[in-house]
Design an enzyme around this catalytic site. Structure first.
Site, PDB file in Angstrom:
ATOM      1  CB  SER A  57      36.348  65.477  10.451  1.00  0.00           C
ATOM      2  OG  SER A  57      36.531  65.699  11.843  1.00  0.00           O
ATOM      3  CG  ASP A 354      28.945  66.769  13.962  1.00  0.00           C
ATOM      4  OD1 ASP A 354      29.695  67.395  14.734  1.00  0.00           O
ATOM      5  OD2 ASP A 354      29.370  66.183  12.939  1.00  0.00           O
ATOM      6  CG  HIS A 357      32.736  68.074  13.030  1.00  0.00           C
ATOM      7  ND1 HIS A 357      32.121  66.842  13.057  1.00  0.00           N
ATOM      8  CD2 HIS A 357      34.047  67.851  12.834  1.00  0.00           C
ATOM      9  CE1 HIS A 357      33.043  65.890  12.874  1.00  0.00           C
ATOM     10  NE2 HIS A 357      34.220  66.479  12.743  1.00  0.00           N
TER      11      HIS A 357
END
Length: 389
Positions: A57, A354, A357
């Site tokens: 991600s 977040d 990340h």
């Protein structure tokens, strides 16, 4: 100025709470647009062929939009600062560009690498590059099972095999081999989920942790990665950059669930990352000697991110502990970013977008170091030199 993060080995049963909340928050509705285009770059034509991006991600550009998965970022306010989409979410797990996006821009790419699963991943759009990365993916096939679906590294390499054949059709076999081997860069950012969502994950990892020591598990990771990198080499990849695992014990999620102080990190997670990182560097040195014509570049992401966390104010940040977008706990680190999340006002002042990340502002600093930094952060050459080799 913040002092270097100290560590704590406190472990919390709240891991499961996070993921149940995660399941509740995320939907299974696919996003139609992945925004694998739109770079306004004055450097295009300066030498970079395609940018082939593999990983998790941290560099996913929208592949998970096309999967029935619980690991999704195709909802607002994700992408709020991504200019190519007009501030709409694309599936990137940050507020703007990923490190892969920024590196491609700086090296002269005309477009962002298109997500492999996107409908527009065909024809000449492939020539700027393809992104195979997937939120929740890992080196090991079992990694990320909690998300239901994700693309592990083995599957990502399989997908590149498909792309490789498409390049032969587009350019002819001889030109395709030269374009891929001499003009293109293969970027691999993977490994964190193998710890966070595999070996360290409560309940799902009990059997693995009982049967394998950390050294054994890391050894398995590296053997799998060796095979994956070798497969890419056999498909004519020659220029590689492989990022090590960052300080995963210092992300807002870990600080929140373990109720840590601002200058503390989870000791076990960082210890495992460092054990893996030492052996990863040795593996890449070995492959540089064994695979003729290949260049495997080691990106020291761990130290780059730790520097931002430790000396955040030096780089113009106000926080390196709290998520800009998230909910739950002291550091907004329980529930991932989504429409109901609290959102900070100064997004460029937070190291973390977040609970997991980096923000675009942090990604820019990291990417610039990978592009132009010295051998302390990227070796044996930086990415600007790798492009021109």
């Amino acid at each position: 100025m913040a002092t270097r993060a100290s560590t704590s080995s406190r472990v919390s049963a709240m891991d499961m709470t996070l993921y149940f909340a995660f399941f509740f928050l995320l939907t299974l509705t696919a996003s139609v647009e992945a925004a694998g285009r739109g770079v306004n770059n004055d450097n295009k034509g300066s030498g970079l062929g395609a940018s082939f991006i593999f990983g998790d991600s941290l560099v996913d550009a929208g592949n998970n939009n096309y999967l029935s998965t619980l690991s999704r970022a195709n909802m607002k306010p994700n992408g709020i600062d991504f200019k190519a989409s007009g501030g709409n979410p694309t599936g990137r797990f940050t507020n703007g560009r990923t490190i892969g996006d920024i590196v491609g821009e700086e090296l002269g790419s005309a477009n962002y690498a298109v997500p492999f699963l996107a409908p527009n991943a065909k024809g000449k759009a492939l020539l700027a590059g393809v992104n195979y990365a997937s939120g929740g993916g890992g080196i090991m096939n079992a990694t990320g099972r909690i998300f239901v679906n994700r693309l592990g590294m083995d599957v990502q390499v399989d997908f590149f095999n498909t792309t490789r054949k498409q390049f032969d059709d587009l350019l002819g076999k001889e030109k395709a081999k030269e374009y891929i081997g001499k003009k293109s860069i293969f970027s691999i950012t993977i490994g964190a989920n193998d710890f966070l969502n595999n070996y360290l994950f409560p309940l799902l990892s009990v059997g693995t942790r009982f049967s394998q020591t950390p050294d054994d598990f890391i050894g398995d990771m590296l053997e799998h990665l060796r095979g994956q990198l070798t497969r890419l080499y056999q498909l004519d990849a020659r220029k590689f950059v492989i990022g090590n695992v960052g300080p995963i014990g210092c992300i807002p999620y870990q600080k929140t669930i373990n109720q840590l102080e601002e200058n503390e990190c989870v000791d076990l997670a960082n210890k495992l990352a460092n054990q893996y990182n030492v052996r990863l560097k040795s593996l890449l040195e070995e492959l540089n000697k064994k695979l003729p014509g290949a260049m495997f570049v080691h990106a020291n992401v761990y130290d780059l991110v730790m520097e931002l966390i430790t000396n955040y104010d030096k780089y113009g940040f106000k926080s390196a502990t709290k998520a800009c977008c998230g909910n739950g706990g002291q550091y907004a680190g329980i529930i991932p970013c989504g429409p109901t999340s609290s959102l900070c006002e100064e997004r460029d002042k937070y190291v973390f977008w977040d609970p997991y990340h980096p923000s675009e502002a942090a990604n820019v600093i990291i990417a610039k170091q990978l592009l132009y930094g010295d051998t302390k952060v990227i070796s044996p050459v930086n990415l600007s030199k790798l492009r021109d080799m």
